[in-house]
Scaffold this motif. Structure first.
Motif, PDB file in Angstrom:
ATOM      1  N   PRO A   1       1.289 -21.426  -0.975  1.00  0.00           N
ATOM      2  CA  PRO A   1       2.170 -21.630   0.268  1.00  0.00           C
ATOM      3  C   PRO A   1       3.313 -20.690  -0.064  1.00  0.00           C
ATOM      4  O   PRO A   1       3.813 -20.218   0.932  1.00  0.00           O
ATOM      5  N   ASP A   2       4.048 -20.438  -1.199  1.00  0.00           N
ATOM      6  CA  ASP A   2       5.002 -19.315  -1.211  1.00  0.00           C
ATOM      7  C   ASP A   2       4.676 -18.093  -0.777  1.00  0.00           C
ATOM      8  O   ASP A   2       5.423 -17.338  -0.209  1.00  0.00           O
TER       9      ASP A   2
ATOM     10  N   LYS B   1       4.302 -17.983   3.091  1.00  0.00           N
ATOM     11  CA  LYS B   1       5.454 -17.959   3.799  1.00  0.00           C
ATOM     12  C   LYS B   1       6.052 -16.492   3.668  1.00  0.00           C
ATOM     13  O   LYS B   1       6.835 -16.480   4.530  1.00  0.00           O
ATOM     14  N   TRP B   2       5.894 -15.990   2.778  1.00  0.00           N
ATOM     15  CA  TRP B   2       6.461 -14.546   2.633  1.00  0.00           C
ATOM     16  C   TRP B   2       5.653 -13.376   3.466  1.00  0.00           C
ATOM     17  O   TRP B   2       6.037 -12.687   4.114  1.00  0.00           O
ATOM     18  N   ALA B   3       4.194 -13.730   3.363  1.00  0.00           N
ATOM     19  CA  ALA B   3       3.541 -12.803   4.261  1.00  0.00           C
ATOM     20  C   ALA B   3       3.458 -13.008   5.715  1.00  0.00           C
ATOM     21  O   ALA B   3       3.317 -12.227   6.609  1.00  0.00           O
ATOM     22  N   ALA B   4       3.848 -14.275   6.259  1.00  0.00           N
ATOM     23  CA  ALA B   4       3.454 -14.308   7.665  1.00  0.00           C
ATOM     24  C   ALA B   4       4.433 -13.843   8.584  1.00  0.00           C
ATOM     25  O   ALA B   4       4.222 -13.136   9.380  1.00  0.00           O
ATOM     26  N   PRO B   5       5.721 -13.615   7.825  1.00  0.00           N
ATOM     27  CA  PRO B   5       6.650 -13.031   8.703  1.00  0.00           C
ATOM     28  C   PRO B   5       6.492 -11.255   8.678  1.00  0.00           C
ATOM     29  O   PRO B   5       6.703 -10.565   9.466  1.00  0.00           O
ATOM     30  N   ARG B   6       5.626 -11.017   7.911  1.00  0.00           N
ATOM     31  CA  ARG B   6       5.123  -9.402   7.711  1.00  0.00           C
ATOM     32  C   ARG B   6       3.677  -9.439   8.164  1.00  0.00           C
ATOM     33  O   ARG B   6       3.180  -8.048   7.704  1.00  0.00           O
ATOM     34  N   HIS B   7       3.345 -10.049   9.113  1.00  0.00           N
ATOM     35  CA  HIS B   7       2.109  -9.815   9.813  1.00  0.00           C
ATOM     36  C   HIS B   7       1.816  -8.671  10.472  1.00  0.00           C
ATOM     37  O   HIS B   7       0.829  -7.977  10.279  1.00  0.00           O
ATOM     38  N   GLY B   8       2.916  -7.987  11.038  1.00  0.00           N
ATOM     39  CA  GLY B   8       2.856  -6.732  11.531  1.00  0.00           C
ATOM     40  C   GLY B   8       2.478  -5.523  10.639  1.00  0.00           C
ATOM     41  O   GLY B   8       1.993  -4.463  10.847  1.00  0.00           O
TER      42      GLY B   8
ATOM     43  N   THR C   1       1.304 -17.354  10.515  1.00  0.00           N
ATOM     44  CA  THR C   1       1.758 -18.760  10.153  1.00  0.00           C
ATOM     45  C   THR C   1       1.514 -18.619   8.710  1.00  0.00           C
ATOM     46  O   THR C   1       0.285 -18.318   8.496  1.00  0.00           O
ATOM     47  N   PRO C   2       2.040 -19.498   7.940  1.00  0.00           N
ATOM     48  CA  PRO C   2       1.581 -19.855   6.429  1.00  0.00           C
ATOM     49  C   PRO C   2       0.022 -20.486   6.606  1.00  0.00           C
ATOM     50  O   PRO C   2      -0.654 -19.960   5.898  1.00  0.00           O
TER      51      PRO C   2
ATOM     52  N   ARG D   1       6.656 -24.631  -8.787  1.00  0.00           N
ATOM     53  CA  ARG D   1       5.507 -24.212  -8.442  1.00  0.00           C
ATOM     54  C   ARG D   1       5.077 -22.843  -9.486  1.00  0.00           C
ATOM     55  O   ARG D   1       5.739 -21.864  -9.242  1.00  0.00           O
ATOM     56  N   ASP D   2       4.182 -23.100 -10.198  1.00  0.00           N
ATOM     57  CA  ASP D   2       3.687 -22.209 -11.229  1.00  0.00           C
ATOM     58  C   ASP D   2       2.227 -22.245 -11.352  1.00  0.00           C
ATOM     59  O   ASP D   2       1.509 -23.444 -11.333  1.00  0.00           O
TER      60      ASP D   2
END
Length: 504
Positions: free
Chosen positions: A266-267, A270-277, A284-285, A440-441
């Motif tokens: 999920p981390d 969350k990082w990848a969703a705003p970089r969909h472009g 979305t996550p 988260r590991d």
């Protein structure tokens, strides 16, 4: 195509990581400290190159191969030293372990210096790195694995169905038989966590120290927990970071890898969703997660450039170890999703070249030691149906990676039974064990730290860090975790109670 499969298998290693006689009568203590019994000199050339610009000195310490026969065959363990920067403030030695089992630790002090280990720690301790028994310059034990071996990673491949478990069982059995064939002198059976803890005590004594301090990461937490339990009066300040959950890796511990994947993906989402472009993995996550499952499923049916769904999942697992790898992981997903064979071949070649420069002993040695220690420490289930049921269960419980972590390993067919029970956590002793753990590991999820905290009882305190990644102290980015651990190592200030470090 075969060349690409070899490259993929070599890359996969980065993602991660009959015993005759009883040792029940072996004394826990090694020997009393006396005058230092080591002669420091130049390190091997590969260690010098890896540690540069930090300059280390190296030495060897002789230990019994078999502690039940202390006068028999001996091993020369290679250790390294970064001397305390301020002799007037020196309080002892700090032994280091990077994890594994099977990873070289001779240059670990230099890595920690490069990552920003506080000068207050460097002032007070001689940092002692080492290749543990069987690893690298301390024996380089071998099962004879080659580049095209079907056993290419210390985590079993993802099994999309029962047939895949059956196929992996055949590979696992062949691997165990190969190790037995290559172990002509019967040395592999002496690779255990308990024996390595005994080695630590021999090193302590050879250095002329009454007690030793310890900082271990990942599997190094199992080794540190074993040492603190076997030698509570010899253990001074103990820091265990990214916790396995016990003194050994067993089937339950391996299956927790799947929990770590569920916690950590999920981390990345969350990082990848705003970089969909840029990457097109989902807006979305939830959509990013769906992309992972879709890409993996497609590769199960149709591999790209020799890379299948099992390798894709393993690559994802490995790239979730730290956030700085997220851009490369996003690119990896993109190439696989688009079926870009040229891009995937280029990616695998780049990753393999990068792997050649990593602080790892060669793949054969690393995998050999991992297998031997893991299989010798504790008995694993031998019935293939046990693994089929576990894979089916975890494929549903943990769809991201459960069918890999629950899959069958060569330990099911290992030729040696454990010579002694696993080291039991000792909850009676000084309050000197500081557990540091990101929430988260991937390979060592928070659940493992909670287990170890419970087993140590009042001897331990837990520093839980609201962060993602493998390694919190120095290797992480949280100031609370850094400051709390440094205070303990430098001033001996153990938190009065378990501590929660907020996200930063």
């Amino acid at each position: 195509m075969k060349r690409q499969r070899r490259a993929a298998r070599s890359l996969a290693l980065l993602a991660v990581l009959g015993l005759g006689g009883s040792l029940a009568s072996v004394p826990a203590a090694a020997e009393e400290p006396g005058k230092p019994g080591v002669e420091w000199g130049e390190c091997p050339e590969d260690v010098v190159a890896e540690a540069a610009p930090t300059v280390l000195t190296c030495a060897t310490v002789r230990v019994p191969l078999d502690y039940a026969d202390p006068g028999g065959e001996q091993l020369d363990l290679t250790i390294s030293r970064l001397a305390a920067a301020n002799p007037d403030k020196r309080r002892g030695v700090l032994m280091l372990n990077p994890g594994g089992p099977g990873g070289s630790g001779l240059a670990q002090s230099a890595l920690l210096v490069a990552q920003g280990l506080p000068s207050s720690v460097l002032d007070r301790y001689d940092l002692i790195g080492m290749d543990t028994r069987g690893v690298g310059h301390s024996g380089r034990f071998s099962c004879g694995f080659e580049e095209d071996s079907p056993y290419y990673a210390n985590i079993p491949p993802y099994a999309p169905d029962d047939a895949a478990v059956t196929a992996q069982a055949k590979v696992a059995e062949q691997v165990a038989e190969q190790c037995a064939r290559n172990d002509r002198d019967g040395r592999l059976r002496h690779l255990t966590t308990a024996n390595t803890a005994r080695d630590l005590d021999r090193i302590r004594a050879a250095l002329g120290e009454e007690r030793t301090n310890y900082l271990g990461y990942s599997y190094g937490t199992a080794l540190g927990a074993a040492y603190a339990s076997m030698f509570p009066d010899r253990a001074d300040r103990i820091v265990l970071d990214s916790n396995l959950g016990d003194t050994h890796l067993d089937r339950d511990g391996l299956r927790r890898f799947a929990r770590g994947m569920e916690d950590t993906l999920p981390d990345f989402a969350k990082w990848a969703a705003p970089r969909h472009g840029s990457y097109g993995l989902g807006r979305t996550p939830a959509q990013v997660r769906a992309s992972y499952l879709a890409i993996a499923g497609s590769l199960d049916r149709t591999p790209v450039a020799g890379a299948d769904g099992a390798l894709f999942r393993l690559l994802t697992f490995g790239h979730l170890f730290k956030e700085t790898q997220y851009p490369k992981l996003a690119q990896t997903w993109q190439l696989f999703r688009e079926g870009d064979e040229a891009g995937v071949r280029r990616l695998l070649a780049e990753e393999k070249e990068s792997a050649a420069g990593e602080a790892l002993s060669p793949a054969d040695n690393s995998l050999t030691v991992f297998l031997a220690v893991t299989c010798n420490d504790v008995a694993w289930p031998e019935n293939v149906n046990t693994y089929r049921r576990g894979v089916a269960q975890d494929r549903e419980r943990f769809p991201l990676y459960g069918a890999a972590a629950a899959n069958i390993t060569p330990c099911a067919f290992w030729p040696h039974a454990p010579a002694e029970p696993p080291v039991e956590i000792e909850d009676e002793g000084p309050r000197n064990v500081l557990l540091v753990q990101n929430l988260r590991d991937v390979p060592t999820p928070y659940a493992g730290a909670k287990l170890l905290r419970q087993k140590f009882g009042d001897r331990a305190r837990l520093v839980a860090v609201d962060d993602s990644g493998h390694g919190a102290y120095v290797l992480g980015r949280n100031s609370c975790a850094l400051n709390t651990t440094t205070r303990y190592l430098v001033e001996g200030e153990m938190p009065a109670k378990d501590t929660f470090c907020r996200a930063e």
